[in-house]
Design a protein around this motif. Structure first.
Motif, mmCIF file in Angstrom:
data_model
loop_
_atom_site.group_PDB
_atom_site.id
_atom_site.type_symbol
_atom_site.label_atom_id
_atom_site.label_comp_id
_atom_site.label_asym_id
_atom_site.label_seq_id
_atom_site.Cartn_x
_atom_site.Cartn_y
_atom_site.Cartn_z
ATOM 1 N N LYS A 166 65.352 51.682 55.749
ATOM 2 C CA LYS A 166 64.437 50.551 55.568
ATOM 3 C C LYS A 166 63.709 50.617 54.239
ATOM 4 C CE LYS A 166 62.659 48.414 58.955
ATOM 5 N NZ LYS A 166 62.135 47.820 60.157
ATOM 6 N N ALA A 167 63.355 51.823 53.804
ATOM 7 C CA ALA A 167 62.576 51.963 52.573
ATOM 8 C C ALA A 167 63.374 51.542 51.340
ATOM 9 C CB ALA A 167 62.099 53.408 52.424
ATOM 10 N N ILE A 168 64.641 51.863 51.302
ATOM 11 C CA ILE A 168 65.449 51.560 50.118
ATOM 12 C C ILE A 168 66.130 50.209 50.250
ATOM 13 C CG2 ILE A 168 67.451 52.269 48.765
ATOM 14 C CD1 ILE A 168 66.720 55.176 49.551
ATOM 15 N N TRP A 169 66.961 50.057 51.278
ATOM 16 C CA TRP A 169 67.766 48.841 51.375
ATOM 17 C C TRP A 169 67.013 47.692 52.032
ATOM 18 C CZ3 TRP A 169 69.860 53.730 52.262
ATOM 19 C CH2 TRP A 169 70.686 54.165 51.238
ATOM 20 N N GLY A 170 65.948 47.969 52.736
ATOM 21 C CA GLY A 170 65.153 46.905 53.338
ATOM 22 C C GLY A 170 64.379 46.085 52.319
ATOM 23 N N LYS A 171 64.218 46.615 51.116
ATOM 24 C CA LYS A 171 63.488 45.898 50.061
ATOM 25 C C LYS A 171 64.403 45.053 49.182
ATOM 26 C CE LYS A 171 59.782 49.217 49.876
ATOM 27 N NZ LYS A 171 59.089 50.238 49.103
ATOM 28 N N GLU A 172 65.715 45.156 49.376
ATOM 29 C CA GLU A 172 66.661 44.372 48.593
ATOM 30 C C GLU A 172 66.606 42.915 49.053
ATOM 31 O OE1 GLU A 172 68.711 45.494 46.125
ATOM 32 O OE2 GLU A 172 67.833 47.480 46.271
ATOM 33 N N SER A 173 66.601 41.994 48.101
ATOM 34 C CA SER A 173 66.426 40.578 48.443
ATOM 35 C C SER A 173 67.619 39.977 49.176
ATOM 36 C CB SER A 173 66.151 39.766 47.177
ATOM 37 O OG SER A 173 67.261 39.857 46.300
ATOM 38 N N ASP A 174 68.799 40.552 49.036
ATOM 39 C CA ASP A 174 69.984 39.993 49.691
ATOM 40 C C ASP A 174 70.359 40.731 50.980
ATOM 41 O OD1 ASP A 174 70.708 42.300 48.318
ATOM 42 O OD2 ASP A 174 72.742 41.598 47.936
ATOM 43 N N LEU A 175 69.517 41.693 51.407
ATOM 44 C CA LEU A 175 69.821 42.487 52.588
ATOM 45 C C LEU A 175 68.709 42.433 53.615
ATOM 46 C CD1 LEU A 175 71.119 45.780 50.895
ATOM 47 C CD2 LEU A 175 72.494 43.873 51.749
ATOM 48 N N ALA A 176 69.099 42.572 54.870
ATOM 49 C CA ALA A 176 68.150 42.762 55.972
ATOM 50 C C ALA A 176 68.628 43.982 56.751
ATOM 51 C CB ALA A 176 68.100 41.538 56.875
ATOM 52 N N VAL A 177 67.715 44.875 57.097
ATOM 53 C CA VAL A 177 68.057 46.140 57.739
ATOM 54 C C VAL A 177 67.272 46.265 59.034
ATOM 55 C CG1 VAL A 177 68.045 48.650 57.480
ATOM 56 C CG2 VAL A 177 68.439 47.198 55.486
ATOM 57 N N ALA A 178 67.969 46.665 60.118
ATOM 58 C CA ALA A 178 67.287 46.848 61.401
ATOM 59 C C ALA A 178 68.040 47.849 62.264
ATOM 60 C CB ALA A 178 67.185 45.522 62.140
ATOM 61 N N GLU A 179 67.288 48.586 63.071
ATOM 62 C CA GLU A 179 67.901 49.425 64.089
ATOM 63 C C GLU A 179 68.258 48.507 65.247
ATOM 64 O OE1 GLU A 179 67.170 53.587 66.518
ATOM 65 O OE2 GLU A 179 65.470 52.619 65.551
ATOM 66 N N THR A 180 69.541 48.435 65.575
ATOM 67 C CA THR A 180 69.994 47.420 66.527
ATOM 68 C C THR A 180 70.540 47.976 67.838
ATOM 69 O OG1 THR A 180 72.138 47.392 65.404
ATOM 70 C CG2 THR A 180 70.528 45.724 64.741
ATOM 71 N N GLY A 181 70.560 49.274 67.983
ATOM 72 C CA GLY A 181 71.054 49.849 69.228
ATOM 73 C C GLY A 181 70.639 51.290 69.367
ATOM 74 N N ASP A 182 70.841 51.826 70.565
ATOM 75 C CA ASP A 182 70.505 53.225 70.864
ATOM 76 C C ASP A 182 69.049 53.531 70.517
ATOM 77 O OD1 ASP A 182 73.191 53.780 71.652
ATOM 78 O OD2 ASP A 182 73.733 53.971 69.538
ATOM 79 N N LEU A 183 68.171 52.599 70.828
ATOM 80 C CA LEU A 183 66.766 52.723 70.428
ATOM 81 C C LEU A 183 66.068 53.933 71.049
ATOM 82 C CD1 LEU A 183 65.776 48.959 70.649
ATOM 83 C CD2 LEU A 183 66.445 50.243 68.632
ATOM 84 N N ASP A 184 66.386 54.248 72.289
ATOM 85 C CA ASP A 184 65.717 55.354 72.973
ATOM 86 C C ASP A 184 66.539 56.637 73.014
ATOM 87 O OD1 ASP A 184 63.478 53.797 73.508
ATOM 88 O OD2 ASP A 184 64.368 52.968 75.327
ATOM 89 N N ALA A 185 67.749 56.611 72.467
ATOM 90 C CA ALA A 185 68.607 57.801 72.471
ATOM 91 C C ALA A 185 68.201 58.729 71.333
ATOM 92 C CB ALA A 185 70.063 57.388 72.319
ATOM 93 N N LEU A 186 68.147 60.017 71.605
ATOM 94 C CA LEU A 186 67.792 60.998 70.580
ATOM 95 C C LEU A 186 69.011 61.550 69.852
ATOM 96 C CD1 LEU A 186 65.025 63.048 72.412
ATOM 97 C CD2 LEU A 186 64.742 61.219 70.733
ATOM 98 N N ASP A 187 70.198 61.357 70.413
ATOM 99 C CA ASP A 187 71.404 61.945 69.817
ATOM 100 C C ASP A 187 72.280 60.941 69.067
ATOM 101 O OD1 ASP A 187 72.165 60.582 72.094
ATOM 102 O OD2 ASP A 187 73.700 62.047 72.653
ATOM 103 N N ARG A 188 71.894 59.686 69.035
ATOM 104 C CA ARG A 188 72.673 58.679 68.313
ATOM 105 C C ARG A 188 71.765 57.538 67.862
ATOM 106 N NH1 ARG A 188 73.341 58.457 73.582
ATOM 107 N NH2 ARG A 188 73.224 56.472 74.654
ATOM 108 N N ALA A 189 72.263 56.791 66.870
ATOM 109 C CA ALA A 189 71.500 55.655 66.331
ATOM 110 C C ALA A 189 72.483 54.588 65.875
ATOM 111 C CB ALA A 189 70.632 56.097 65.157
#
Length: 112
Positions: free
Chosen positions: A48-71
């Protein structure tokens, strides 16, 4: 429809219309060494810090929100052609693989 919108649509009668294209890159990561959700969020803070600030990109965590072993994170790119979007997503994918300390298990791309 508002009067201002009608005037705008009528004014663009002979002008070319640029249709934006959208590409979505979804990355599935294996996560090691995170004892809680906060540690997992810190491991991916650069996304989010690097690519979330790019004007042509949107970045989000979209799955495995509560899992500790995957993202699962998705990056959406907006552009004027699918070729440019593919190139941009290639660039972002390579940079993420070099920057984020978690192995990528799966990559999915979709052009809309």
């Amino acid at each position: 429809m508002s009067e201002a919108m009608r005037r705008l649509l009528e004014a663009t009668g002979d002008h070319p219309v640029i249709t934006p294209h959208l590409g979505v890159l979804t990355l599935h990561f294996q996560v090691y060494g995170c004892d809680d959700i906060k540690a997992k969020r810190r491991a991916f803070a650069a996304l989010k810090a690097i690519w979330g600030k790019e004007s042509d990109l949107a970045v989000a965590e979209t799955g495995d929100l509560d899992a500790l072993d995957r993202a699962t994170w998705s990056i959406a790119a907006l552009g004027t052609s699918t070729q440019l979007i593919q190139q941009r997503l290639d660039q972002v994918e390579k940079a993420i693989e070099q920057r984020i300390d978690a192995p990528v298990l799966d990559v999915h791309r979709e052009m809309l």
